[in-house]
Design an enzyme around this catalytic site. Structure first.
Site, PDB file in Angstrom:
ATOM      1  N   TYR A 165       0.858  -1.194   0.000  1.00  0.00           N
ATOM      2  CA  TYR A 165       0.000   0.000   0.000  1.00  0.00           C
ATOM      3  C   TYR A 165       0.895   1.245   0.000  1.00  0.00           C
ATOM      4  CZ  TYR A 165      -4.201   2.706   1.535  1.00  0.00           C
ATOM      5  OH  TYR A 165      -5.263   3.582   1.637  1.00  0.00           O
ATOM      6  N   CYS A 166       0.703   2.123  -0.978  1.00  0.00           N
ATOM      7  CA  CYS A 166       1.420   3.398  -1.067  1.00  0.00           C
ATOM      8  C   CYS A 166       2.931   3.153  -1.134  1.00  0.00           C
ATOM      9  CB  CYS A 166       1.010   4.292   0.102  1.00  0.00           C
ATOM     10  SG  CYS A 166       1.596   6.014  -0.040  1.00  0.00           S
ATOM     11  N   ILE A 167       3.728   3.780  -0.252  1.00  0.00           N
ATOM     12  CA  ILE A 167       5.179   3.595  -0.292  1.00  0.00           C
ATOM     13  C   ILE A 167       5.553   2.130  -0.089  1.00  0.00           C
ATOM     14  CG2 ILE A 167       5.458   4.111   2.168  1.00  0.00           C
ATOM     15  CD1 ILE A 167       8.152   5.338   1.549  1.00  0.00           C
TER      16      ILE A 167
END
Length: 598
Positions: A334-336
């Protein structure tokens, strides 16, 4: 005796006494306010706003435009002056006739001005109309500047809007009718409560003014947040590995390992049973593992992206395999954490490690050629400031990340909550999402600089290659079956940039889903709510705009569609697994200990 039987003189006297008591309380609170404000951290100018170079370039471009095309600028100025004078004359004309009504109001609707007095009171309506005219004039002036490159124009547009939003009349007590009316109605009690709220926020944050978005006493991890049953089954210096208890008699053979971003805490995926993606995945028959990252302090200063890959990702993958007795896992980032999962997959490709069967990416950037809205904070002026900050302190304090993301939605996450708390004296709401939003984490110094310089600025993963664990990796090295979910109004990971990264990956089996809404709401979108829809299109060779234009919209959450993609890739059914094992004793109940560290 009823209230109506009270002596008006007595009633008035009581009101005056209450007002005087509240004013005395304000004076007392002001002394506390002055004391705590002196304790605030000294933030470097480079982290307070863009460098002066941007404004010098803008002024030079504006002057050049004025010299080259004076007619356009004069027309703009005359239009603004004409509207302002006309507005003033109309207001004065009504006043001269003894009519205490505002003139015709053709300004656009704006939810900041929803209180009825903005429309009915001539004084407040005049202020509102003139502010919105001024705001439009500033926006037009910025758009009229042609001699700036696209990135500089984008930054100028953003920071100009920030200044315009900051000086909104709603943000100041003398020009906020709702706050003034409530202060009069409560004999100043609302202002006292607001001042108490402000001081409490300052004292809780060592003199930094950080608006409390949610009632912190309303939530407790493991009791009414992050309640899905599970256990910590592994722990090292970077993470705790949580395995969740099954809710079905059988499960898919291949387990699901979720890597949340270490910019925030993992329980965004497990706020409450009704919207918990973790619980939902468990209920679909998956053995679910989640990584709960440590909240680093200065001792983690030299922790690098390679450390997160080697001691984080690869270790978690190995431990989940051991616990389940399998050769492969399905991974989510998720994301980074999706960006770093992609780096890990590229590294594993070169190491000939086939431990990851499929990868799912939530709102993930791997191609940073267009950095979206957050890109205004990724030029050298800000990144130089961050590099100096972490060199001195060993970490990037959560204060800076929280403030940056809040300013991307400043009216919703800064000014609006500040008005309610400090001017209206209202207690923050018991809102789980906002509670999580205020529960930030620090970032290690070395990792922060590597990420900002090498990925966000250098875009090396998608171009020349990014070095991780001593190996140069490229985006094309990601070749496992892939499902990527992006969000239509994401202000952190722009969906078109996410799409561009997926296009450059080497996977032959690629699925791209575009969810409605933003970075959080588009992902935490349970089927039971039937709230946001999503788009699909198998043609990933199209431009992002063409992909969206020819995509099919589907009602409701993308979660069941993802399950339909993942389940056939998750092996046969096997008896449900309880957390841990002989070599992995339970260390703590979920949500673990790392998640509570401040």
């Amino acid at each position: 005796m009823t209230t109506n039987d009270l002596d008006p003189v007595t009633e008035t006297g009581a009101g005056v006494a209450k007002l005087e008591a509240n004013l005395a309380r304000v004076e007392e609170l002001t002394q506390r306010l002055l004391k705590v404000m002196g304790q605030s951290r000294k933030v470097a100018p480079s982290l307070q706003g863009p460098s002066q170079e941007l404004y010098v370039k803008a002024a030079s471009a504006y002057m050049a435009e004025m010299m080259q095309n004076p007619a356009k600028l004069i027309e703009h100025q005359l239009s603004f002056w004409g509207k302002s004078v006309k507005h003033y004359v109309e207001a004065q004309h009504l006043l001269a006739q003894g009519k205490l009504t505002p003139p015709t109001d053709e300004t656009p609707k704006d939810r900041r001005f929803s209180h009825e007095l903005w429309d009915t009171n001539p004084y407040f309506n005049f202020i509102k109309q003139q502010y919105l005219m001024n705001a439009a004039a500033v926006q037009q002036a910025v758009e009229d500047i042609d001699n700036l490159d696209a990135d500089e124009k984008k930054r100028l547009r953003y920071f100009s809007q920030q200044m315009v939003d900051m000086i909104s009349p709603t943000n100041f007590l003398p020009t906020n009718p709702e706050a003034l009316a409530l202060a009069a109605e409560t004999e100043g009690e609302s202002l006292v409560a607001g001042l108490e709220n402000m001081i409490a926020d300052l004292e809780a944050n060592d003199g930094d003014l950080v608006v409390t978005l949610a009632d912190k006493k309303a939530f407790k991890l493991g009791e009414n947040l992050a309640t899905t049953p599970g256990s910590v089954v592994f722990r090292n210096h970077l993470f705790e590995l949580i395995q969740y208890a099954p809710s079905t008699e059988t499960v898919h053979e291949i387990p699901l390992l979720i890597f949340p971003p270490w910019i925030n805490k993992f329980y965004i995926l497990d706020l409450k049973p009704q919207n918990s993606l973790i619980k939902w995945a468990v209920d679909q028959g998956y053995t679910v593992f989640v990584v709960s990252w440590v909240n680093p302090d200065a001792s983690y200063a030299d922790t690098s992206m390679s450390d997160y890959v080697e001691d984080g990702y690869l270790t978690a993958i190995a431990e989940a395999k051991k616990i389940c007795g399998v050769k492969k896992i399905n991974a989510v980032g998720y994301c980074i954490a999706g960006t770093t999962l992609s780096l890990t997959l590229a590294l594993m490709k070169q190491r000939k490690d086939t431990s990851v069967n499929t990868a799912t990416l939530f709102t993930t950037l791997t191609d940073f050629s267009d950095r979206g809205e957050v890109g205004v904070f990724l030029d050298d002026d800000f990144v130089d400031g961050i590099e100096a900050e972490v060199a001195q302190n060993g970490i990037l304090d959560s204060f800076f990340m929280s403030r940056t993301f809040s300013y991307l939605r400043s009216n919703d996450l800064i000014y609006g909550p500040a008005i309610k708390s400090y001017m209206l004296g209202k207690a923050p709401p018991a809102f789980d999402l906002l509670f999580w939003n205020g529960d930030g984490t620090n970032l290690p110094a070395k990792m922060s600089v590597e990420y900002l310089r090498g990925l966000c600025q250098g875009d090396r993963f998608a171009t020349d290659g990014f070095e991780i664990c001593g190996t140069m990796v490229h985006l094309k090295d990601v070749t496992v079956p892939l499902c990527a979910i992006a969000c239509e109004t994401d202000h952190i990971a722009a969906w078109k940039s996410s799409y561009a990264g997926v296009q450059k990956m080497g996977s032959k089996d690629k699925t791209f889903i575009l969810s409605e809404s933003g970075h959080i709401a588009g992902i935490i979108n349970p089927p039971s709510k039937n709230k946001y829809g999503h788009y699909t299109n198998p043609e990933l060779g199209l431009t992002a705009d063409d992909w969206r234009l020819s995509a099919v919209r589907h009602d409701g959450s993308w979660w069941p569609r993802w399950d339909a993609w993942l389940a056939p890739k998750s092996g046969k059914s096997v008896p449900a697994r309880t957390p841990g094992g002989a070599d992995h004793p339970v260390l703590a109940p979920a949500p673990g200990t790392y998640v509570s560290a401040k």
